[in-house]
Scaffold this active site. Structure first.
Site, PDB file in Angstrom:
ATOM      1  N   HIS A   1      -3.115  -3.225  -8.399  1.00  0.00           N
ATOM      2  CA  HIS A   1      -1.968  -2.927  -9.541  1.00  0.00           C
ATOM      3  C   HIS A   1      -0.940  -4.075  -9.332  1.00  0.00           C
ATOM      4  CE1 HIS A   1      -0.390  -1.143  -5.742  1.00  0.00           C
ATOM      5  NE2 HIS A   1       0.615  -1.368  -6.259  1.00  0.00           N
TER       6      HIS A   1
ATOM      7  N   SER B   1       3.741  -4.039  -1.819  1.00  0.00           N
ATOM      8  CA  SER B   1       2.471  -3.828  -2.301  1.00  0.00           C
ATOM      9  C   SER B   1       1.540  -5.269  -2.339  1.00  0.00           C
ATOM     10  CB  SER B   1       2.444  -3.615  -3.792  1.00  0.00           C
ATOM     11  OG  SER B   1       2.396  -2.383  -4.026  1.00  0.00           O
TER      12      SER B   1
ATOM     13  N   ASP C   1      -8.215  -0.651  -5.280  1.00  0.00           N
ATOM     14  CA  ASP C   1      -7.152  -1.281  -5.394  1.00  0.00           C
ATOM     15  C   ASP C   1      -6.927  -2.590  -4.551  1.00  0.00           C
ATOM     16  OD1 ASP C   1      -4.527  -1.626  -6.666  1.00  0.00           O
ATOM     17  OD2 ASP C   1      -3.509  -0.649  -4.950  1.00  0.00           O
TER      18      ASP C   1
END
Length: 479
Positions: free
Chosen positions: A117, A220, A147
């Site tokens: 993402h 992230s 992911d």
């Protein structure tokens, strides 16, 4: 007496001071770890071209997330583009929507791991190293289901992280994260492992590592280290009501991430094992209704036609207790194990069927590229309605077309819900009942007979299809 009191007081003071020093000495020192590992951690920024008229409506800065409903979300936030004037000719311009995340180098020749993402939809990916140099990155491949994304930058003798084994991680162990929260490069935060094997909504193939490490937007894709300086996870998600850290952070286990990365590097895609079943958790009431000593296993609520499970003899109502000798404690354990198997591999299942243990052997299939849709209930009116006042429902036979569309050999459809147990457990018109008290329902007459013979004050299971999706529910009759 005074000197005795003074002596005791001094002794207690020294004792408590010693305890404090000892406790302080036991806390880990992360300085050496950070110095060694930080050079291999990178900042990742992306650019995505968007039309001027879309970008012009956006406000710059970090959006206010207060008031959003609670739940799990991808915590990576895009930095919205600054306002820019139109060209003097009045033409619509293309502007770059920039995003920010983290990653880490896993090989000296420039392979980088991050979250899918972070780079999804990007037209340009820039990797910034610890020495502030910037390199353009190529997306080798990405896997939305886990992911995980694999990037490649051109370089030689780049600093790399040490890869650890996440399976050896223990709950309570100290861990450290390095990343770029809110754009602050190479920020280090520490905490402990709160839990392992966590399942999150819509994340069936990742047994997440839960920690209380402070993770925020921009972390992230960054690494999670153990005390040996080895990466044992990729920071991916947080649970938040405010948009920021609240003590619940989740990382993708490195064992999973490296398997995905190796497949992306070799094949450009990821293959996973597949059984072709819909499963659900076994709670206390379901365990009682199926004759289990305790809640455990994965209850098979639906078997896909012509799937590996159907070909291997797995049936609706089976409770899967183990796969190749590995116990299934929570239902989420099953997709984690199956997903890491290769298509064509043999799987030995231990199941409970009608109160007896059985062993089945089947061949694992390949997970389809996209999940198939289950046919919805047609809700026809062709059958004659029958009534079972004990359950408080009116049911009808399924038509031949309805049975075909739902891939059923039997079952009844609820036409009306009256006062009674059915209303209390949330049944509604249109629901299809295929099993009651571990017995297959092939007609409205069978349903009435089984309903009339239900035991009192004991958990009873019922398999219900609603909009094509199957699940088992339980209830008790007190009358």
């Amino acid at each position: 007496m005074l000197s005795l009191k003074s002596g005791l007081s001094a002794f207690l003071t020294l004792f408590l001071l010693g305890q404090s020093v000892a406790a302080h000495a036991e806390l880990p020192d992360f300085t050496t770890l950070v110095e060694a590992a930080a050079p291999a951690v990178v900042n990742i920024s992306t650019t995505q071209k968007v039309p001027d008229q879309v970008a012009g409506n956006a406000q710059s800065g970090i959006p206010d997330l207060e008031g959003l409903p609670p739940g799990f979300r991808e915590f990576f936030e895009r930095n919205l583009p600054q306002q820019q004037p139109r060209s003097p000719q009045g033409r619509q311009q293309q502007r770059g929507a920039q995003s920010l995340g983290s990653g880490f180098i896993i090989s000296p020749d420039g392979y980088v791991l991050t979250n899918n993402h972070v780079v999804s939809g990007a037209d340009e990916i820039i990797v910034r190293l610890s020495d502030r140099s910037e390199l353009k990155a190529k997306l080798i491949g990405a896997d939305p289901r886990t992911d995980v994304a694999l990037l490649k930058v051109e370089g030689k003798n780049l600093p790399v992280v040490k890869i650890g084994k996440s399976e050896e991680l223990k709950v309570g162990a100290w861990v450290l994260a390095i990343g770029s929260p809110f754009g602050f490069d190479h920020s280090a935060t520490a905490g402990i492992v709160s839990a392992k094997g966590r399942s999150l909504p819509n994340e069936s193939y990742v047994p997440f590592i839960q920690t209380d490490v402070a993770i925020n937007p921009g972390n992230s894709g960054g690494p999670l280290f153990n005390l040996n300086g080895e990466v044992i996870g990729i920071n991916s998600q947080i649970f938040t009501r405010s948009g920021g850290f609240m003590g619940l952070s989740f990382a993708i286990p490195m064992d999973v991430a490296m398997d995905v990365a190796n497949q992306l590097k070799t094949d450009g895609k990821v293959s996973r094992g597949w059984l072709g079943v819909v499963i659900q958790e076994v709670n206390k009431d379901l365990a009682e209704s199926f004759g289990l000593d305790k809640p455990a296993g994965a209850l098979v609520a639906q078997v896909m036609e012509d799937g590996p499970a159907a070909k291997g003899g797995l049936q609706v109502g089976d409770v899967i207790l183990s796969l190749n000798g590995q116990p299934i404690i929570m239902s989420a354990d099953l997709p984690h194990l199956v997903g890491r198997m290769k298509a064509g591999a043999k799987a030995e299942l231990e199941v409970i069927r009608e109160g007896s243990r059985k062993k089945l052997e089947l061949t694992v299939g390949n997970l389809p590229a996209e999940d198939g849709e289950v046919a919805a209930n047609g809700g026809g009116e062709s059958a004659v309605e029958r009534n079972s006042n004990r359950m408080g429902v009116k049911v009808a036979e399924l038509s031949a077309d309805e049975r075909k569309s739902l891939d059923l050999k039997g079952g009844v459809v609820i036409k009306e819900v009256q006062d009674g147990p059915a209303a209390l457990i949330g049944l509604r018109p249109g629901d299809v009942i295929t099993h009651l008290n571990n017995q297959a329902i092939d007609s409205a007459k069978t349903f009435t007979q089984v309903a009339q013979a239900l035991p009192k004050n004991r958990s009873v299971s019922m398999r219900v299809l609603r909009e094509g999706r199957a699940s088992f529910i339980t209830f008790k009759l007190s009358e």
